[in-house]
Scaffold this motif. Structure first.
Motif, PDB file in Angstrom:
ATOM      1  N   PHE A  67      -5.366  19.439  53.729  1.00  0.00           N
ATOM      2  CA  PHE A  67      -4.419  19.153  52.651  1.00  0.00           C
ATOM      3  C   PHE A  67      -4.857  19.843  51.360  1.00  0.00           C
ATOM      4  O   PHE A  67      -4.027  20.411  50.644  1.00  0.00           O
ATOM      5  CB  PHE A  67      -4.290  17.640  52.415  1.00  0.00           C
ATOM      6  N   ASP A  68      -6.160  19.793  51.069  1.00  0.00           N
ATOM      7  CA  ASP A  68      -6.675  20.421  49.838  1.00  0.00           C
ATOM      8  C   ASP A  68      -6.430  21.927  49.834  1.00  0.00           C
ATOM      9  O   ASP A  68      -6.033  22.500  48.810  1.00  0.00           O
ATOM     10  CB  ASP A  68      -8.167  20.133  49.671  1.00  0.00           C
ATOM     11  N   LEU A  69      -6.683  22.580  50.960  1.00  0.00           N
ATOM     12  CA  LEU A  69      -6.469  24.025  51.034  1.00  0.00           C
ATOM     13  C   LEU A  69      -4.993  24.381  50.908  1.00  0.00           C
ATOM     14  O   LEU A  69      -4.629  25.331  50.209  1.00  0.00           O
ATOM     15  CB  LEU A  69      -7.042  24.586  52.341  1.00  0.00           C
ATOM     16  N   CYS A  70      -4.138  23.612  51.563  1.00  0.00           N
ATOM     17  CA  CYS A  70      -2.704  23.878  51.475  1.00  0.00           C
ATOM     18  C   CYS A  70      -2.221  23.640  50.042  1.00  0.00           C
ATOM     19  O   CYS A  70      -1.427  24.411  49.498  1.00  0.00           O
ATOM     20  CB  CYS A  70      -1.953  22.987  52.460  1.00  0.00           C
ATOM     21  N   GLU A  71      -2.733  22.592  49.419  1.00  0.00           N
ATOM     22  CA  GLU A  71      -2.367  22.297  48.031  1.00  0.00           C
ATOM     23  C   GLU A  71      -2.872  23.389  47.087  1.00  0.00           C
ATOM     24  O   GLU A  71      -2.179  23.753  46.125  1.00  0.00           O
ATOM     25  CB  GLU A  71      -2.952  20.948  47.622  1.00  0.00           C
ATOM     26  N   ALA A  72      -4.041  23.939  47.356  1.00  0.00           N
ATOM     27  CA  ALA A  72      -4.570  25.027  46.524  1.00  0.00           C
ATOM     28  C   ALA A  72      -3.644  26.245  46.589  1.00  0.00           C
ATOM     29  O   ALA A  72      -3.411  26.914  45.576  1.00  0.00           O
ATOM     30  CB  ALA A  72      -5.981  25.410  46.975  1.00  0.00           C
ATOM     31  N   VAL A  73      -3.111  26.516  47.768  1.00  0.00           N
ATOM     32  CA  VAL A  73      -2.161  27.625  47.925  1.00  0.00           C
ATOM     33  C   VAL A  73      -0.904  27.343  47.108  1.00  0.00           C
ATOM     34  O   VAL A  73      -0.421  28.204  46.362  1.00  0.00           O
ATOM     35  CB  VAL A  73      -1.815  27.846  49.422  1.00  0.00           C
ATOM     36  N   GLN A  74      -0.392  26.135  47.209  1.00  0.00           N
ATOM     37  CA  GLN A  74       0.819  25.774  46.464  1.00  0.00           C
ATOM     38  C   GLN A  74       0.565  25.787  44.954  1.00  0.00           C
ATOM     39  O   GLN A  74       1.434  26.223  44.189  1.00  0.00           O
ATOM     40  CB  GLN A  74       1.317  24.395  46.889  1.00  0.00           C
ATOM     41  N   ASN A  75      -0.593  25.340  44.517  1.00  0.00           N
ATOM     42  CA  ASN A  75      -0.918  25.364  43.087  1.00  0.00           C
ATOM     43  C   ASN A  75      -0.956  26.793  42.557  1.00  0.00           C
ATOM     44  O   ASN A  75      -0.446  27.071  41.464  1.00  0.00           O
ATOM     45  CB  ASN A  75      -2.254  24.661  42.814  1.00  0.00           C
ATOM     46  N   ALA A  76      -1.557  27.701  43.317  1.00  0.00           N
ATOM     47  CA  ALA A  76      -1.599  29.104  42.896  1.00  0.00           C
ATOM     48  C   ALA A  76      -0.189  29.669  42.811  1.00  0.00           C
ATOM     49  O   ALA A  76       0.150  30.388  41.857  1.00  0.00           O
ATOM     50  CB  ALA A  76      -2.462  29.919  43.863  1.00  0.00           C
ATOM     51  N   GLU A  77       0.652  29.333  43.782  1.00  0.00           N
ATOM     52  CA  GLU A  77       2.031  29.816  43.772  1.00  0.00           C
ATOM     53  C   GLU A  77       2.794  29.292  42.551  1.00  0.00           C
ATOM     54  O   GLU A  77       3.538  30.034  41.907  1.00  0.00           O
ATOM     55  CB  GLU A  77       2.751  29.379  45.055  1.00  0.00           C
ATOM     56  N   GLY A  78       2.584  28.016  42.236  1.00  0.00           N
ATOM     57  CA  GLY A  78       3.254  27.434  41.072  1.00  0.00           C
ATOM     58  C   GLY A  78       2.808  28.068  39.772  1.00  0.00           C
ATOM     59  O   GLY A  78       3.631  28.364  38.888  1.00  0.00           O
ATOM     60  N   THR A  79       1.524  28.324  39.660  1.00  0.00           N
ATOM     61  CA  THR A  79       0.996  28.962  38.453  1.00  0.00           C
ATOM     62  C   THR A  79       1.494  30.398  38.340  1.00  0.00           C
ATOM     63  O   THR A  79       1.843  30.860  37.247  1.00  0.00           O
ATOM     64  CB  THR A  79      -0.551  28.917  38.453  1.00  0.00           C
ATOM     65  N   ILE A  80       1.532  31.104  39.459  1.00  0.00           N
ATOM     66  CA  ILE A  80       2.056  32.478  39.458  1.00  0.00           C
ATOM     67  C   ILE A  80       3.510  32.468  38.988  1.00  0.00           C
ATOM     68  O   ILE A  80       3.911  33.288  38.150  1.00  0.00           O
ATOM     69  CB  ILE A  80       1.933  33.124  40.863  1.00  0.00           C
ATOM     70  N   TYR A 135       0.529  25.036  61.447  1.00  0.00           N
ATOM     71  CA  TYR A 135      -0.616  25.533  62.211  1.00  0.00           C
ATOM     72  C   TYR A 135      -1.338  26.633  61.433  1.00  0.00           C
ATOM     73  O   TYR A 135      -2.552  26.661  61.372  1.00  0.00           O
ATOM     74  CB  TYR A 135      -0.166  26.055  63.577  1.00  0.00           C
ATOM     75  N   ARG A 136      -0.557  27.527  60.840  1.00  0.00           N
ATOM     76  CA  ARG A 136      -1.106  28.632  60.045  1.00  0.00           C
ATOM     77  C   ARG A 136      -0.279  28.777  58.785  1.00  0.00           C
ATOM     78  O   ARG A 136       0.901  28.443  58.764  1.00  0.00           O
ATOM     79  CB  ARG A 136      -1.048  29.946  60.821  1.00  0.00           C
ATOM     80  N   LEU A 137      -0.903  29.312  57.752  1.00  0.00           N
ATOM     81  CA  LEU A 137      -0.183  29.647  56.524  1.00  0.00           C
ATOM     82  C   LEU A 137       0.041  31.149  56.510  1.00  0.00           C
ATOM     83  O   LEU A 137      -0.768  31.911  57.026  1.00  0.00           O
ATOM     84  CB  LEU A 137      -0.981  29.214  55.293  1.00  0.00           C
ATOM     85  N   ASP A 138       1.126  31.571  55.890  1.00  0.00           N
ATOM     86  CA  ASP A 138       1.485  32.988  55.833  1.00  0.00           C
ATOM     87  C   ASP A 138       1.097  33.544  54.467  1.00  0.00           C
ATOM     88  O   ASP A 138       1.626  33.111  53.441  1.00  0.00           O
ATOM     89  CB  ASP A 138       2.983  33.151  56.066  1.00  0.00           C
ATOM     90  N   ALA A 139       0.176  34.490  54.455  1.00  0.00           N
ATOM     91  CA  ALA A 139      -0.296  35.075  53.196  1.00  0.00           C
ATOM     92  C   ALA A 139       0.791  35.894  52.506  1.00  0.00           C
ATOM     93  O   ALA A 139       0.748  36.097  51.294  1.00  0.00           O
ATOM     94  CB  ALA A 139      -1.526  35.949  53.443  1.00  0.00           C
ATOM     95  N   THR A 140       1.785  36.351  53.250  1.00  0.00           N
ATOM     96  CA  THR A 140       2.833  37.186  52.658  1.00  0.00           C
ATOM     97  C   THR A 140       4.040  36.377  52.177  1.00  0.00           C
ATOM     98  O   THR A 140       4.906  36.924  51.504  1.00  0.00           O
ATOM     99  CB  THR A 140       3.314  38.244  53.669  1.00  0.00           C
ATOM    100  N   ALA A 141       4.087  35.105  52.528  1.00  0.00           N
ATOM    101  CA  ALA A 141       5.217  34.269  52.103  1.00  0.00           C
ATOM    102  C   ALA A 141       5.134  33.995  50.599  1.00  0.00           C
ATOM    103  O   ALA A 141       4.047  33.891  50.039  1.00  0.00           O
ATOM    104  CB  ALA A 141       5.211  32.957  52.870  1.00  0.00           C
ATOM    105  N   GLU A 142       6.302  33.903  49.970  1.00  0.00           N
ATOM    106  CA  GLU A 142       6.311  33.589  48.536  1.00  0.00           C
ATOM    107  C   GLU A 142       6.058  32.119  48.299  1.00  0.00           C
ATOM    108  O   GLU A 142       5.491  31.745  47.280  1.00  0.00           O
ATOM    109  CB  GLU A 142       7.646  34.004  47.919  1.00  0.00           C
ATOM    110  N   ARG A 143       6.509  31.282  49.212  1.00  0.00           N
ATOM    111  CA  ARG A 143       6.376  29.839  49.086  1.00  0.00           C
ATOM    112  C   ARG A 143       5.718  29.267  50.332  1.00  0.00           C
ATOM    113  O   ARG A 143       6.071  29.630  51.454  1.00  0.00           O
ATOM    114  CB  ARG A 143       7.750  29.189  48.915  1.00  0.00           C
ATOM    115  N   THR A 144       4.805  28.346  50.103  1.00  0.00           N
ATOM    116  CA  THR A 144       4.127  27.667  51.199  1.00  0.00           C
ATOM    117  C   THR A 144       4.606  26.227  51.248  1.00  0.00           C
ATOM    118  O   THR A 144       4.679  25.565  50.227  1.00  0.00           O
ATOM    119  CB  THR A 144       2.597  27.701  50.987  1.00  0.00           C
ATOM    120  N   THR A 145       4.905  25.794  52.440  1.00  0.00           N
ATOM    121  CA  THR A 145       5.297  24.397  52.640  1.00  0.00           C
ATOM    122  C   THR A 145       4.178  23.704  53.392  1.00  0.00           C
ATOM    123  O   THR A 145       3.759  24.166  54.450  1.00  0.00           O
ATOM    124  CB  THR A 145       6.604  24.320  53.454  1.00  0.00           C
ATOM    125  N   CYS A 146       3.719  22.626  52.829  1.00  0.00           N
ATOM    126  CA  CYS A 146       2.583  21.928  53.451  1.00  0.00           C
ATOM    127  C   CYS A 146       3.026  20.813  54.386  1.00  0.00           C
ATOM    128  O   CYS A 146       2.248  19.928  54.709  1.00  0.00           O
ATOM    129  CB  CYS A 146       1.648  21.386  52.369  1.00  0.00           C
TER     130      CYS A 146
END
Length: 148
Positions: A67-80, A135-146
């Motif tokens: 959850f923390d890693l997925c949230e970190a991805v979403q936080n970076a996306e929000g800040t970007i 299962y996996r996160l996509d590094a090329t996606a603009e938005r990540t859904t956790c």
């Protein structure tokens, strides 16, 4: 001469008996101690895995880590996204700073995606990922859904 022959025979039996006991002892050591020695690496790995993976603390930490890693991805996306909005009205100097920040955040996001995917692929951690997490996160996606 008969006594010498009888003494030699008894001596030979004594030597054979001592050798037989030594062989029996060696077989016993190898059968019991040797089996333990041979299987020690396997038993040690299993014990280590059970002490780590089987512990409640490890299971809880790993579950939360996804959850923390997925949230970190979403936080970076929000800040970007917020920086990109600010950039539209920013001065030239501020726009340069924003561009540098966005670049750093994109790198941080990719690191978090890679860490998530790496841990999700580990056989001993994968079962501890929440069923609602991807299962996996996509590094090329603009938005990540956790959640799935």
């Amino acid at each position: 001469m008969g006594q010498v022959r009888e003494g030699a025979r008894l001596g030979a039996w004594a030597v054979v008996g001592v050798i037989g006991l030594a062989v029996l002892y060696l077989v016993g050591v190898l059968a019991f101690g040797g089996a333990g020695w041979i299987t020690a690496p396997f038993r040690g790995e299993a014990d280590k895995r059970e002490n780590t993976v089987g512990s409640g603390e490890f299971r809880q930490t790993t579950y939360e880590e996804f959850f923390d890693l997925c949230e970190a991805v979403q936080n970076a996306e929000g800040t970007i996204q917020a920086l990109e909005e600010e950039r539209k009205t920013a001065s030239r100097t501020r726009a340069t700073q924003i561009d540098q920040s966005i670049t750093a955040l994109k790198a941080t996001r990719i690191e978090s995606v890679n860490a998530y995917n790496s841990k999700a692929a580990q056989e001993h951690r994968a079962p501890l990922r929440d069923k609602d997490l991807p299962y996996r996160l996509d590094a090329t996606a603009e938005r990540t859904t956790c959640t799935n």
